[in-house]
Design an enzyme around this catalytic site. Structure first.
Site, short mmCIF file in Angstrom:
data_model
loop_
_atom_site.label_atom_id
_atom_site.label_comp_id
_atom_site.label_asym_id
_atom_site.label_seq_id
_atom_site.Cartn_x
_atom_site.Cartn_y
_atom_site.Cartn_z
N GLN A 110 3.38 36.46 57.42
CA GLN A 110 3.35 35.43 58.45
C GLN A 110 2.32 34.36 58.11
O GLN A 110 2.55 33.16 58.34
CB GLN A 110 3.04 36.06 59.81
N ILE A 128 13.48 62.92 45.95
CA ILE A 128 12.44 63.53 45.12
C ILE A 128 11.86 62.49 44.17
O ILE A 128 12.53 62.02 43.24
CB ILE A 128 13.00 64.74 44.34
N GLU A 161 6.02 62.14 53.49
CA GLU A 161 4.98 63.14 53.77
C GLU A 161 4.84 63.42 55.26
O GLU A 161 3.78 63.76 55.76
CB GLU A 161 3.62 62.68 53.21
N THR A 165 6.83 61.86 59.01
CA THR A 165 6.86 60.60 59.76
C THR A 165 5.65 60.47 60.68
O THR A 165 4.94 61.45 60.95
CB THR A 165 8.14 60.51 60.60
#
Length: 380
Positions: free
Chosen positions: A337, A157, A364, A366
């Site tokens: 990179q 939370i 929120e 996946t």
């Protein structure tokens, strides 16, 4: 669709950008290293009147829409994913449900201090065993005379340990399925039985607190019910549509922040007598990063505008969140990179952005859940 920004939106975006660069960027790595919630930054955000961007002006907000709010989230995320995440959770999860579903008295008592920045807000849905099925919850609220008694545990939370109010989801009718879930307004400072059991150390976003909450015999009156008993899941679905636009905007900000650093570095860093930006390999990286960011931003703005127009935004918000979160991870990785060894050091922001970006693909809902939502919206 016209994606040009209204003048007032542009002015607010530019003001927040200037603030973020002056006040947040210089301490962004410091607060991350210290795992410190920067309360002073949120006090300053309140001073510039953006803690309640999409909230009704009658209750202390700015009265702006989802697009304006998304612009603010992006600018904060560009310099600090942690500040952007705590801000987004405060507005879209802790405040907006009160704006949408609260009574006038609840808005005066609970929403106004959130919209003005007096308090931070939080929203407690996820539980240790629920995973991607957020409706599978063990937290209960049972009637005892004229009170509701809450018991259970909530996990992951955001802002819970710094919040003035937490919107807690609990099962009030175990036989009613989705219709048996209710939202309660909990005061962490005043309501006995509310406990912060843990503040998690994380891969990134450590200046934004992520907490475990224990609720033990928390007793609340009927005026702490948001909406009606049984409305909690419908409220959750509507809240998540806006919340996914928040995460999309935050993802765009994280990606843009990494791209900015990589571009500046590539133009200044010389190898073999020329800036590395002139080498095909580096130029092609930067061009690909820019394409991903612009695509994600356009999807995010379309989702926000669709939401503001009162149109169904479930599919487009899920698409924006999915695309932008992947762009944040991919662009941040390419930025590291591009900087080579320097990219792996805390002297440069992309390493922080890369760690932060991974949560965008998880929180929120996946990426896999976004695909499921979009498929259902397409009737598949």
């Amino acid at each position: 669709m016209d994606f040009s920004l209204p003048d007032d939106h542009r002015m607010t975006r530019d003001a927040v950008r200037a603030f973020a660069e002056a006040e947040i960027e210089p301490i962004a790595q410091e607060i991350e290293d210290e795992k410190r919630f920067p309360a002073e930054i949120f006090d300053q955000l309140a001073d510039i009147d953006v803690m309640g961007v999409p909230i009704d002006e009658d209750f202390g907000g700015l009265g702006g829409g989802q697009l304006l709010y998304a612009l603010v989230v992006e600018e904060l995320g560009r310099v600090s994913g942690s500040v952007g995440l705590s801000y987004a959770a405060h507005v879209s999860l802790g405040s907006k449900p009160l704006d949408m579903f609260g009574t006038a008295e609840q808005k005066r008592r609970w929403l106004r201090p959130l919209a003005t920045g007096e308090h931070m807000g939080a929203w407690a849905l996820t539980e240790p065993e629920s995973g991607s099925d957020a409706s599978d919850m063990d937290t209960t609220a049972e009637r005892d005379g004229d009170e509701w008694v809450l018991d259970g545990t909530k996990q992951f939370i955001t802002n819970a340990n710094v919040a003035g109010s937490v919107l807690v989801k609990a099962v009030t009718d175990p036989t009613a399925g989705y219709g048996g879930i209710t939202t309660f307004i909990v005061d962490p400072a005043e309501d006995d039985g509310f406990e912060i059991a843990n503040v998690w150390d994380k891969m990134g976003l450590n200046a934004s607190p992520t907490c475990e909450i224990h609720l033990d015999d928390v007793r609340l009156a009927d005026d702490r019910v948001l909406g009606e008993p049984g409305d909690g899941w419908k409220q959750t679905m509507k809240t998540l549509t806006g919340g996914r636009i928040s995460i999309a905007a935050l993802s765009v900000g994280i990606a843009q922040g990494s791209f900015d650093v990589a571009t500046e570095y590539a133009q200044e860093r010389e190898q073999f007598g020329q800036p590395i930006s002139e080498f095909d390999a580096i130029r092609d990286k930067l061009v690909g990063m820019d394409r991903k960011i612009e695509r994600a931003r356009l999807l995010t703005h379309k989702a926000a505008s669709t939401y503001d127009n009162g149109e169904e935004a479930v599919r487009i918000s899920s698409m924006a969140k999915w695309d932008a979160s992947e762009a944040a991870r991919e662009v941040s990785n390419e930025a590291v990179q591009t900087l080579g060894g320097y990219g792996y050091t805390t002297e440069f922001a992309p390493q922080r952005h890369l760690a932060d970006a991974k949560l965008m693909e998880i929180g929120e809902g996946t990426s896999e859940i976004q695909q499921l939502v979009i498929g259902r919206q397409l009737g598949l």
